[in-house]
Design a protein around this motif. Sequence first.
Motif, PDB file in Angstrom:
ATOM      1  N   GLY A 143      -4.313 -12.942   2.095  1.00 48.90           N
ATOM      2  CA  GLY A 143      -5.539 -12.646   1.070  1.00 48.90           C
ATOM      3  C   GLY A 143      -6.185 -14.704   0.373  1.00 48.90           C
ATOM      4  O   GLY A 143      -6.697 -14.692  -0.388  1.00 48.90           O
ATOM      5  N   GLY A 201      -2.288  -7.763   3.414  1.00 50.52           N
ATOM      6  CA  GLY A 201      -2.107  -7.014   1.906  1.00 50.52           C
ATOM      7  C   GLY A 201      -0.638  -8.327   1.113  1.00 50.52           C
ATOM      8  O   GLY A 201      -0.581  -9.508   1.640  1.00 50.52           O
ATOM      9  N   TYR A 202       0.207  -7.644   0.324  1.00 47.50           N
ATOM     10  CA  TYR A 202       0.870  -7.806   0.299  1.00 47.50           C
ATOM     11  C   TYR A 202       2.449  -7.429   1.081  1.00 47.50           C
ATOM     12  O   TYR A 202       2.944  -6.135   0.782  1.00 47.50           O
ATOM     13  N   GLY A 238       2.195  -3.446   6.326  1.00 46.27           N
ATOM     14  CA  GLY A 238       1.085  -4.279   6.374  1.00 46.27           C
ATOM     15  C   GLY A 238       1.060  -4.714   8.038  1.00 46.27           C
ATOM     16  O   GLY A 238      -0.242  -5.643   7.782  1.00 46.27           O
ATOM     17  N   GLY A 258      -8.052  -4.900   5.701  1.00 45.51           N
ATOM     18  CA  GLY A 258      -7.021  -5.266   5.410  1.00 45.51           C
ATOM     19  C   GLY A 258      -6.785  -3.863   3.827  1.00 45.51           C
ATOM     20  O   GLY A 258      -7.600  -2.870   4.636  1.00 45.51           O
ATOM     21  N   PRO A 259      -6.304  -3.913   3.484  1.00 46.64           N
ATOM     22  CA  PRO A 259      -5.679  -3.005   3.291  1.00 46.64           C
ATOM     23  C   PRO A 259      -6.751  -2.046   2.318  1.00 46.64           C
ATOM     24  O   PRO A 259      -6.901  -3.681   0.776  1.00 46.64           O
ATOM     25  N   ASN A 264      -5.973  -4.611  -3.138  1.00 46.83           N
ATOM     26  CA  ASN A 264      -6.186  -4.565  -1.314  1.00 46.83           C
ATOM     27  C   ASN A 264      -5.081  -5.328  -0.626  1.00 46.83           C
ATOM     28  O   ASN A 264      -4.836  -5.947  -0.336  1.00 46.83           O
ATOM     29  N   MET A 265      -3.521  -4.752  -1.695  1.00 48.10           N
ATOM     30  CA  MET A 265      -2.493  -5.123  -1.147  1.00 48.10           C
ATOM     31  C   MET A 265      -1.794  -4.222  -0.645  1.00 48.10           C
ATOM     32  O   MET A 265      -0.663  -4.917  -0.133  1.00 48.10           O
ATOM     33  N   ARG A 266      -1.789  -3.133  -0.902  1.00 47.18           N
ATOM     34  CA  ARG A 266      -1.712  -2.236   0.061  1.00 47.18           C
ATOM     35  C   ARG A 266      -2.087  -0.756   0.411  1.00 47.18           C
ATOM     36  O   ARG A 266      -3.711  -1.145  -0.278  1.00 47.18           O
TER      37      ARG A 266
END
Length: 311
Positions: A143, A201-202, A238, A258-259, A264-266
Amino acid sequence: MPRLEDETIVVTGANSGLGFEATREFAQRGATVVMACRSIERGEDARREIEATDPDGKLDVRECDLADLESVERFAEGVREAYDSIDALCNNAGVMAVPRSETADGFETQFGVNHLGHFALTARLLEPLRAGGETRVVTQSSGMHERGEIDFEDLHGERDYDKWDAYGQSKLANVLFAYELQRRLDAAGIDDITSVAVHPGYADTNLQARTGRESGSKLVYAGMKLANTIFAQSARQGALPMVYATVAEAVDGGSYVGPGGFLNMRGAPEEQRSSDRSYDRETAKRLWAVSEDATGVAYDLPTSGDGPSSA
C-alpha cells in the motif's frame, strides 16, 4: 485452493514472512516449490519446519540474493537446468525502510532488491514460464506504493535519501513493472502468461522488526512491535493475496490484488485499484528501459502499445 500436483512454483524470500506462508500453502496442496532464499541455512530451517507438517508437495531450497545480479543469474540458470517449465513466479522478497546502502551492483538497496533484482529474475525465467502453459508472474507490492514517485534524476538516492520515500518508490516500481509486463505480453500475443501485482495489507512480518532494529531507536522498534500486535493481521493472512493471484482461476492480467477489509489492511483478497501514478504508461516504459540498462538483461518482448490490459 485447488490441488497443485504437477505444479512448480518459484517463491523469492520463501524462508520467512509472507513467502514462508505462501510456500507452506502451495506445498500442502501438492506443489513443488522452489524456495529462493538469500541464506541457504535459513532456507533449510524453513524447509524442515514445513516438512514437519507432512505436506503433499516437495521443497527445493536454492540460494538467490536479489542484491547481487550474479546470484540472480546463477539461481535462474539452476532453475532452468532442473525444471523444463515453471507454473508461477512469486516475486515476493523485499526490504523495507532501511538506512541507505548499496547492493553488490551499486544500486540503492531497496530499489535494487525490491525492483531490479526481480526485474532481472523474471527476464531470466521467462523461457520456463512460457513452457509451463497457463502461468503467472505475481509481484508483491505494498500500500506504500501510493506514496511512491519514480525519481529518474536520483533513482538511487545519491543526492537525497529518505528511507520511506525510497521504499515507496521501489513498491511503485513493482506495480509499474507488473502492469508493463502484462502490456508487453499482450503486444507479443502471449496470452498464457498473466502478470499480477499484489499487496498484503498490514501484515505482521519480519520487515517491520528489521526496520525497527535498523532505525537505531528503541522507541521506534517498540512502537512497531506494538502496532503489529494491535493492528496487523497474521503473515498467513497477509499471504492470501499472493496465493490467490497465483492459483485462482479468474485473475485478470494487469490487475492489483489486496485485502478487501478495513482500509484494505486486512481481510479476504479482492481485485482493487492501485494509485493513479501506477497507471502512467510513459513512466512504466521509461522505468522498463532504465531497468534493462541497469541490469543488463533484455526481454524478448515488443514495446508495449495500447493493446489489451486492465492496466
